[in-house]
Design an enzyme around this catalytic site. Structure first.
Site, PDB file in Angstrom:
ATOM      1  N   GLY D 148      50.018  82.730 -55.764  1.00 19.80           N
ATOM      2  CA  GLY D 148      51.455  82.818 -55.952  1.00 19.80           C
ATOM      3  C   GLY D 148      51.956  84.212 -55.641  1.00 19.80           C
ATOM      4  N   CYS D 149      53.262  84.318 -55.435  1.00 25.30           N
ATOM      5  CA  CYS D 149      53.849  85.603 -55.054  1.00 25.30           C
ATOM      6  C   CYS D 149      53.732  86.621 -56.192  1.00 25.30           C
ATOM      7  CB  CYS D 149      55.306  85.416 -54.614  1.00 25.30           C
ATOM      8  SG  CYS D 149      56.329  84.487 -55.780  1.00 25.30           S
ATOM      9  N   TYR D 150      54.177  86.237 -57.394  1.00 21.94           N
ATOM     10  CA  TYR D 150      54.067  87.176 -58.521  1.00 21.94           C
ATOM     11  C   TYR D 150      52.615  87.551 -58.793  1.00 21.94           C
ATOM     12  CZ  TYR D 150      58.988  86.418 -60.007  1.00 21.94           C
ATOM     13  OH  TYR D 150      60.358  86.373 -60.089  1.00 21.94           O
ATOM     14  N   THR D 152      50.120  87.786 -56.890  1.00 21.40           N
ATOM     15  CA  THR D 152      49.617  88.712 -55.878  1.00 21.40           C
ATOM     16  C   THR D 152      50.025  90.151 -56.199  1.00 21.40           C
ATOM     17  OG1 THR D 152      49.614  87.002 -54.175  1.00 21.40           O
ATOM     18  CG2 THR D 152      49.692  89.287 -53.416  1.00 21.40           C
ATOM     19  N   ALA D 153      51.313  90.347 -56.461  1.00 27.02           N
ATOM     20  CA  ALA D 153      51.792  91.709 -56.752  1.00 27.02           C
ATOM     21  C   ALA D 153      51.178  92.251 -58.035  1.00 27.02           C
ATOM     22  CB  ALA D 153      53.318  91.712 -56.854  1.00 27.02           C
TER      23      ALA D 153
END
Lengths: 345, 345, 345, 345
Positions: D148-150, D152-153
């Protein structure tokens, strides 16, 4: 009916003072003062005030300023410290929107602002203008240090929970986000449209000058000493602050406990609205208005609270709260001249 | 003191009516009506109205609606045409914010709106509510067709120049730009943030339904028949319309002539502000307010005029002008409840 | 393989040159030069280039610069006029992104730029780099005056129609809109986020310095003398220009005629895309890319054409077209290093 | 050379896959598949792909899909769970961008996604595609669950510090902020421009479905069980995620220790850039690129670390990382087709 003066009217705080005071029913006269632009017709600089404020800026002159009932100083930190002292005790109620008179500890000011502090005897007498928490002192005050924008959003949301022992302030993390108007009207790289737009950034990491103000106020209003983690983010929008605070809850505390504490604390305060149920909470709820919306919820997986405070940084975080304080000082209903409906969009 | 009802309160026009009517000194009661959300507490849908509008939406019921002094319809075009007729002549002043009653020619409505027109006998009686140009008729009117947002910005800026023969309407090009709120509150691809943000677009090329409205109003108020070129652009911002119009000037006409014509026309009109000198003119001048700022300048290289009209599309372009019209109907000063200062930022 | 130098790399044009040249397959070396920040590590100023451009800025030194194959000047108008002359004829191909070498008539430069013009003998030799219209001259050119951003969007959309006699250039009105990056990287009131955001404005009314450039190019490429009306608007977004042009069509000309003319003109040009059917056309179509999308339509009510040109002002309007010109000069396919897909969102 | 297929090409993840794969030097063919828009010319839906992707969408057909080397699924969670199983083990490498195959614990999926989970035997075999932390498994994987995007960060910034025992994961607070494109391309109230613009909001308070994914990955890669507080905010911009994480540091740990740990961990990873000195860190650093920039700093007042991870949610947070994973699977350098320079503005 009052006569009010604004020093530093060309900043965003000053413009918002004008927006509200122009229609304030108890203000019969409002004049604008400047250190550098004497004689300039105000609406020639700010076209939105055409036909509304077509008067020239006046030179700062203490003899003149003494004759006003209230003088607002909307000049930057480091300027007001030198500008206001000659007016203290000379007649007008003084309301300062800068950070120069908020910190009682001079070393804190020097450390965080990296500037020379204001005269200690005035700092001592100044009253911290967090209206809902300091009303009695404000009523008597001759000199008000209006709170910072971030502290206002943070304190109004967390103070009731700390004071009532519902959260543990020993691990308090505050992650705050602000629109760009908080940076003022001076063009800089940080406020340059092309680089600010479409760019969410964190700035002054762990070093924002509002940290000591928040810690001081927590102690002042709850007698609890907290060492906070506080960070600030710049959001590509103009107005609004949303502060998200995190802390462990005390044993067994539920979301309902938090909500009830907030509701009870603020039941007589017209500008604090307690949100008790929400999927999403945004800054548009308060846009253009003097409201501060607060919310708290327990994450049952972690027994930590998520606490939200939302304000328009230029209104409840600056000019609106300043006028609210003036109303208190003048024995007017707090909402006088401030009862505008949020714009939402 | 008046009782007012709003049908279609959940649209952006409705929300702006609420924002202004909530503080209107002559409105003692304001109720909200809906066709589909009866009983829903308004502030549960629109959090910015928490503690302000905590009332349930009411079902549209003509017996009830008849008892109000004024009924605003803020429902979409194609809906009001069917909704309002039963109320006509039954008591309340009716003010419709949709496009359904503006075009006197039914074929025009069918062609441009691609919908069935409202009953012709009501259209005939409806008065076009461009306040500054139709005040006498508005005062007597029982049914007001409030102007479109684009036509308001365009007409207020060009009508004086056409009427006084200063520009040649035979080659009138109007290039209009609007914030996204003009598209209403219904989520669509065109208003989807990720695709609208950072994207300036032209839409409905040569086919916007405000074209016949502008042409009709030019003829109505100046007796000149013009065939206009009119295009609309969607700007990645929420509020504001800036209309840039171009036309050849009549022989020898100067910028000064244009300015003086505008100043003379609007000298007694509190909401029209004539800009006589400007390097830059933006929508922020009028943000959140009922002002329309107008400007005109001759390009001496080409003997063509550049004419600017700026409004907040939701205020002077919708709810604000509607309330201004109500004030006229009710013999109140036009500014009653509307004298807010623009937000600027 | 080529060695290229960029003077003025810290401006937005310079940053875009770096973005594309970094991956250009025929560029073996790229160095950055500055007049004032010698020794500064580039990525310490521009964090997005960390690990990509961690080299120091070099002092402008003509002996050094002479050794490059191509030198791009991305310095402001008024600077390049003085900076480039010593390099002319000394080896490198020169590509100037400023306005200093575009206007063949020195009086025009003085009048519109209000600055001292560049040396006339260099201006005379400079080749106007509107790639699609001047390819043969560009191929031979030692000195290229890269077109302005607005002229690129305008000219590419209208030139085919003027050249083929489909529109009447005697009443040509051009209403252009640009994102804020066109104003460069220097913080000013006009680019200050809080005042630019949510504010569509018109600026330099009838006085934009791109007016003589457009008129000169119309004559250069079509032999038609036109006196245009041209205005520019600042849109609250970073990238993108959309130019809307209006002109009467010649007798009987249809939308199909306009589309076919555009398709025929550009059939062999990889960066010009002709839109033949659209309800809406926005700048996001070309974002981050070197495309220019063009469209034209006849309004049959008025017999006037609406003509659209859309570019990313920093790419096709600046750095991208400069590299496209370099490719032409170097006998490379025009798309070398430039074939990125638009970002859209 | 590879043949690749994209299922769900019309979503933002799909569009970004197209943007990068179009220029990927090892992709000889890319086809687009859809469940509902068979035959539609792709560029007629997405004008930015005119002349680039003028091909019709193809019907999802497993016989056809089996013949590709790689199949990307960019369909929503709840769809891929049903769509991909028939392709498993039939030939192509599968890379799923949805959340359907990430959570190894089916109950977690049901609880947080409120949907029926994918077949357990496929979930078991799927490899979590956090490239930098799982490269060896990815190389062998037939089925990749792209992160997921979150997560990953967040994970890229905190994992090294947890793994090396520099921070105490027992009080880990993660405050994440995202641009609106993370919400996908379906118009909703939450993504409606007028209500999203100029509105920073918190959403899914304590209830975001990325919570179990982050906790699972922390355990998977560091063997530490953490119970995180995680909240997400919607920022009025299109692209970008900035995650701010807070945790106490282990005894005596300094900012230098944190930086060195990050530098050491990522020294061979081309897409992770460690920031060691910064006043401000924003999402524009990585815009349009596959970089993840990380930063960590100790607040010596509180002995807590502030840890930052910044990505473009559509690239490193979705399509870019998916292609990076494909490159690993295909034994290509990770940067193949992905080495674009961030746009910055």
């Amino acid at each position: 009916m009052m006569k009010v003066a604004i020093i530093g009217a060309t900043g965003y705080g000053g413009l918002e003072l004008i927006r509200f005071l122009h229609n304030h029913p108890e203000v019969e006269r409002m004049d604008l003062f400047t250190s550098s632009e004497e004689g300039v017709i105000f609406s020639s600089k700010f076209g939105h005030l055409l036909n509304i404020q077509d008067v020239p800026l006046q030179k700062i002159d203490y003899e003149t300023l003494m004759k006003y009932d209230v003088v607002f100083a909307s000049t930057p930190s480091g300027v007001t410290s030198k500008l206001l002292p000659p007016l203290v005790g000379r007649g007008p109620k003084l309301i300062d929107l800068s950070g120069d008179y908020r910190l009682k500890n001079l070393q804190d000011y020097e450390k965080w602002y990296k500037k020379e502090p204001a005269p200690p005897e005035i700092i001592e007498k100044s009253v911290y203008g967090l209206t809902e928490w300091n009303e009695k002192n404000i009523k008597e005050a001759a000199f008000i240090a209006n709170p910072g924008c971030y502290p206002t959003a943070v304190l109004l949301s967390i103070l009731p929970l700390i004071k009532n022992g519902l959260i543990d302030p020993s691990f308090l993390v505050i992650d705050a986000k602000s629109g760009v108007s908080g940076a003022g009207n001076k063009p800089t790289k940080m406020t340059h449209f092309s680089e600010t737009n479409e760019n969410l950034s964190i700035y002054k990491i762990n070093e924002h000058q509002h940290i000591p103000e928040i810690e001081q106020a927590i102690e002042m209003f709850t007698n609890v000493k907290a060492t906070i983690t506080f960070n600030t983010h710049l959001v590509p929008m103009t107005r609004g602050i949303l502060a998200t605070s995190y802390a462990p809850v005390t044993n067994g505390v539920t979301t309902k406990d938090l909500s009830e504490c907030l509701l009870e604390t603020y039941k007589k305060h017209p500008f604090i609205r307690v949100i008790t149920d929400a999927d999403t909470i945004g800054t548009s709820r308060v846009k253009g208005s003097n409201y501060c919306d607060v919310f708290a919820k327990v994450d049952e997986r972690t027994n930590r609270a998520t606490i939200i405070g939302v304000i328009d940084n230029l209104v409840k975080g600056a000019a609106g709260q300043a006028i609210q304080n003036m109303n208190v000082q003048m024995n007017l209903p707090q909402t006088t001249g401030l009862n505008v409906v949020p714009l939402f969009i």
